[in-house]
Scaffold this motif. Sequence first.
Motif, PDB file in Angstrom:
ATOM      1  N   SER A 168      69.380 -19.629  44.975  1.00  0.00           N
ATOM      2  CA  SER A 168      69.312 -20.599  46.061  1.00  0.00           C
ATOM      3  C   SER A 168      67.899 -21.178  46.151  1.00  0.00           C
ATOM      4  O   SER A 168      66.955 -20.637  45.572  1.00  0.00           O
ATOM      5  CB  SER A 168      69.685 -19.929  47.385  1.00  0.00           C
ATOM      6  N   ILE A 169      67.761 -22.264  46.880  1.00  0.00           N
ATOM      7  CA  ILE A 169      66.457 -22.893  47.118  1.00  0.00           C
ATOM      8  C   ILE A 169      66.028 -22.562  48.535  1.00  0.00           C
ATOM      9  O   ILE A 169      66.780 -22.778  49.488  1.00  0.00           O
ATOM     10  CB  ILE A 169      66.521 -24.423  46.939  1.00  0.00           C
ATOM     11  N   HIS A 170      64.828 -22.038  48.677  1.00  0.00           N
ATOM     12  CA  HIS A 170      64.369 -21.665  50.012  1.00  0.00           C
ATOM     13  C   HIS A 170      64.229 -22.918  50.880  1.00  0.00           C
ATOM     14  O   HIS A 170      63.781 -23.974  50.403  1.00  0.00           O
ATOM     15  CB  HIS A 170      63.028 -20.931  49.932  1.00  0.00           C
ATOM     16  N   PRO A 171      64.609 -22.855  52.169  1.00  0.00           N
ATOM     17  CA  PRO A 171      64.521 -24.026  53.049  1.00  0.00           C
ATOM     18  C   PRO A 171      63.133 -24.657  53.094  1.00  0.00           C
ATOM     19  O   PRO A 171      63.007 -25.872  53.273  1.00  0.00           O
ATOM     20  CB  PRO A 171      64.901 -23.455  54.421  1.00  0.00           C
ATOM     21  N   GLU A 172      62.083 -23.850  52.914  1.00  0.00           N
ATOM     22  CA  GLU A 172      60.723 -24.379  52.936  1.00  0.00           C
ATOM     23  C   GLU A 172      60.506 -25.427  51.852  1.00  0.00           C
ATOM     24  O   GLU A 172      59.683 -26.323  52.001  1.00  0.00           O
ATOM     25  CB  GLU A 172      59.718 -23.228  52.756  1.00  0.00           C
ATOM     26  N   GLY A 173      61.265 -25.323  50.746  1.00  0.00           N
ATOM     27  CA  GLY A 173      61.062 -26.242  49.637  1.00  0.00           C
ATOM     28  C   GLY A 173      62.059 -27.371  49.556  1.00  0.00           C
ATOM     29  O   GLY A 173      61.845 -28.324  48.803  1.00  0.00           O
TER      30      GLY A 173
ATOM     31  N   SER B  78      60.992 -33.759  40.624  1.00  0.00           N
ATOM     32  CA  SER B  78      61.841 -33.279  41.723  1.00  0.00           C
ATOM     33  C   SER B  78      62.551 -31.988  41.334  1.00  0.00           C
ATOM     34  O   SER B  78      62.621 -31.034  42.115  1.00  0.00           O
ATOM     35  CB  SER B  78      62.875 -34.343  42.097  1.00  0.00           C
ATOM     36  N   ALA B  79      63.077 -31.954  40.099  1.00  0.00           N
ATOM     37  CA  ALA B  79      63.745 -30.747  39.617  1.00  0.00           C
ATOM     38  C   ALA B  79      62.768 -29.583  39.555  1.00  0.00           C
ATOM     39  O   ALA B  79      63.108 -28.443  39.882  1.00  0.00           O
ATOM     40  CB  ALA B  79      64.358 -31.004  38.247  1.00  0.00           C
ATOM     41  N   GLY B  80      61.528 -29.885  39.151  1.00  0.00           N
ATOM     42  CA  GLY B  80      60.504 -28.847  39.096  1.00  0.00           C
ATOM     43  C   GLY B  80      60.175 -28.290  40.466  1.00  0.00           C
ATOM     44  O   GLY B  80      59.938 -27.085  40.622  1.00  0.00           O
ATOM     45  N   ILE B  81      60.165 -29.150  41.484  1.00  0.00           N
ATOM     46  CA  ILE B  81      59.887 -28.698  42.845  1.00  0.00           C
ATOM     47  C   ILE B  81      60.990 -27.783  43.345  1.00  0.00           C
ATOM     48  O   ILE B  81      60.731 -26.725  43.934  1.00  0.00           O
ATOM     49  CB  ILE B  81      59.709 -29.909  43.783  1.00  0.00           C
ATOM     50  N   PHE B  82      62.238 -28.162  43.093  1.00  0.00           N
ATOM     51  CA  PHE B  82      63.355 -27.297  43.492  1.00  0.00           C
ATOM     52  C   PHE B  82      63.260 -25.942  42.780  1.00  0.00           C
ATOM     53  O   PHE B  82      63.486 -24.895  43.386  1.00  0.00           O
ATOM     54  CB  PHE B  82      64.695 -27.964  43.172  1.00  0.00           C
ATOM     55  N   ALA B  83      62.907 -25.974  41.492  1.00  0.00           N
ATOM     56  CA  ALA B  83      62.797 -24.729  40.732  1.00  0.00           C
ATOM     57  C   ALA B  83      61.668 -23.857  41.264  1.00  0.00           C
ATOM     58  O   ALA B  83      61.788 -22.628  41.318  1.00  0.00           O
ATOM     59  CB  ALA B  83      62.576 -25.035  39.252  1.00  0.00           C
ATOM     60  N   PHE B  84      60.573 -24.468  41.672  1.00  0.00           N
ATOM     61  CA  PHE B  84      59.441 -23.700  42.191  1.00  0.00           C
ATOM     62  C   PHE B  84      59.837 -22.905  43.428  1.00  0.00           C
ATOM     63  O   PHE B  84      59.390 -21.765  43.627  1.00  0.00           O
ATOM     64  CB  PHE B  84      58.277 -24.636  42.526  1.00  0.00           C
ATOM     65  N   PHE B  85      60.664 -23.492  44.287  1.00  0.00           N
ATOM     66  CA  PHE B  85      61.036 -22.841  45.544  1.00  0.00           C
ATOM     67  C   PHE B  85      62.343 -22.045  45.429  1.00  0.00           C
ATOM     68  O   PHE B  85      62.962 -21.729  46.441  1.00  0.00           O
ATOM     69  CB  PHE B  85      61.168 -23.887  46.655  1.00  0.00           C
ATOM     70  N   ARG B  86      62.746 -21.712  44.215  1.00  0.00           N
ATOM     71  CA  ARG B  86      63.970 -20.921  44.053  1.00  0.00           C
ATOM     72  C   ARG B  86      63.783 -19.539  44.699  1.00  0.00           C
ATOM     73  O   ARG B  86      62.685 -18.992  44.714  1.00  0.00           O
ATOM     74  CB  ARG B  86      64.336 -20.796  42.571  1.00  0.00           C
ATOM     75  N   ASP B  87      64.880 -19.013  45.199  1.00  0.00           N
ATOM     76  CA  ASP B  87      64.826 -17.759  45.952  1.00  0.00           C
ATOM     77  C   ASP B  87      65.970 -16.848  45.516  1.00  0.00           C
ATOM     78  O   ASP B  87      66.981 -16.724  46.207  1.00  0.00           O
ATOM     79  CB  ASP B  87      64.912 -18.067  47.456  1.00  0.00           C
ATOM     80  N   PRO B  88      65.839 -16.210  44.344  1.00  0.00           N
ATOM     81  CA  PRO B  88      66.928 -15.385  43.831  1.00  0.00           C
ATOM     82  C   PRO B  88      67.099 -14.084  44.607  1.00  0.00           C
ATOM     83  O   PRO B  88      66.159 -13.573  45.223  1.00  0.00           O
ATOM     84  CB  PRO B  88      66.490 -15.100  42.389  1.00  0.00           C
ATOM     85  N   GLU B  89      68.325 -13.558  44.575  1.00  0.00           N
ATOM     86  CA  GLU B  89      68.570 -12.234  45.142  1.00  0.00           C
ATOM     87  C   GLU B  89      67.925 -11.174  44.252  1.00  0.00           C
ATOM     88  O   GLU B  89      67.847 -11.337  43.039  1.00  0.00           O
ATOM     89  CB  GLU B  89      70.080 -11.967  45.237  1.00  0.00           C
ATOM     90  N   ARG B  90      67.463 -10.100  44.863  1.00  0.00           N
ATOM     91  CA  ARG B  90      66.852  -9.011  44.132  1.00  0.00           C
ATOM     92  C   ARG B  90      67.498  -7.686  44.541  1.00  0.00           C
ATOM     93  O   ARG B  90      67.917  -7.529  45.704  1.00  0.00           O
ATOM     94  CB  ARG B  90      65.341  -8.962  44.403  1.00  0.00           C
TER      95      ARG B  90
END
Length: 250
Positions: free
Chosen positions: A20-25, A56-68
């Motif tokens: 998922s993408i964190h809301p901050e990003g 834009s795609a890079g920005i979304f990827a930067f703020f990705r928030d995977p489950e751990r």
Amino acid sequence: MAGELLDNQGRGDVAWSFPSIHPEGRKYGLIAVGISLLFLLLLDWEIVGWPLLVLSAGIFAFFRDPERVVPHEDSLIVSPADGLVSLISQVEPPEELKIDDGSGIEGLPDGPVTRISIFMSVFDVHINRAPIAGVIRRLVYLPGKFMNADLDKASEENERQHILVERADGTRIGFTQIAGLLARRIVPFVKPGDTVGAGQRVGLIRFGSRVDVYLPVGTDSKVLLGQRCIAGETVLGEIGTRKLIEGVSQ
């Protein structure tokens, strides 16, 4: 998968999925998409629009928030950050984590401890997580410079935020979010008095940075210099355990 109990005996079900993408990003990604579409559809400036769309795609990827999957064992200290173990050294904890701040809650004791520095490049996940379960006792923000976060002196000169977590048995661990060359804001998700679980999200640093972790006295690092860490999953140390571990890069 979120919240599902998994173990080392094969219990549980897992499947790969897009993080998922964190809301901050999300807002930054959507703004970049909007600007790129403006250049592509309205102004017909493809030489500008297409690179912006890739950005834009890079920005979304930067703020990705995977489950751990966070190991739940009281003695384990998990990594608060994704990235490269760039420094392991014996140092005095920061004064902000040691001094009497007037709250009546003790800080870290005097004396050298093992500090593990984890460098996050722009390609790493930048969501930071709690290394242990406990109560947030301190959250101290300090303005500063924006030099390369890979340098040792960045711990004392860069913009940074110290966090102190105390377990139920009184064990305290401090860690520091440090801004880097590109980072321009440290965003906390917690405040003093909050109770957190091990591996719980506690904040992020925008666009390249570093996290320092101060292990308790009598605890050695279980990671090696040059090793890569995964936030919430990689075990940095086991409280009260000391042992030399050697490895070979290959």
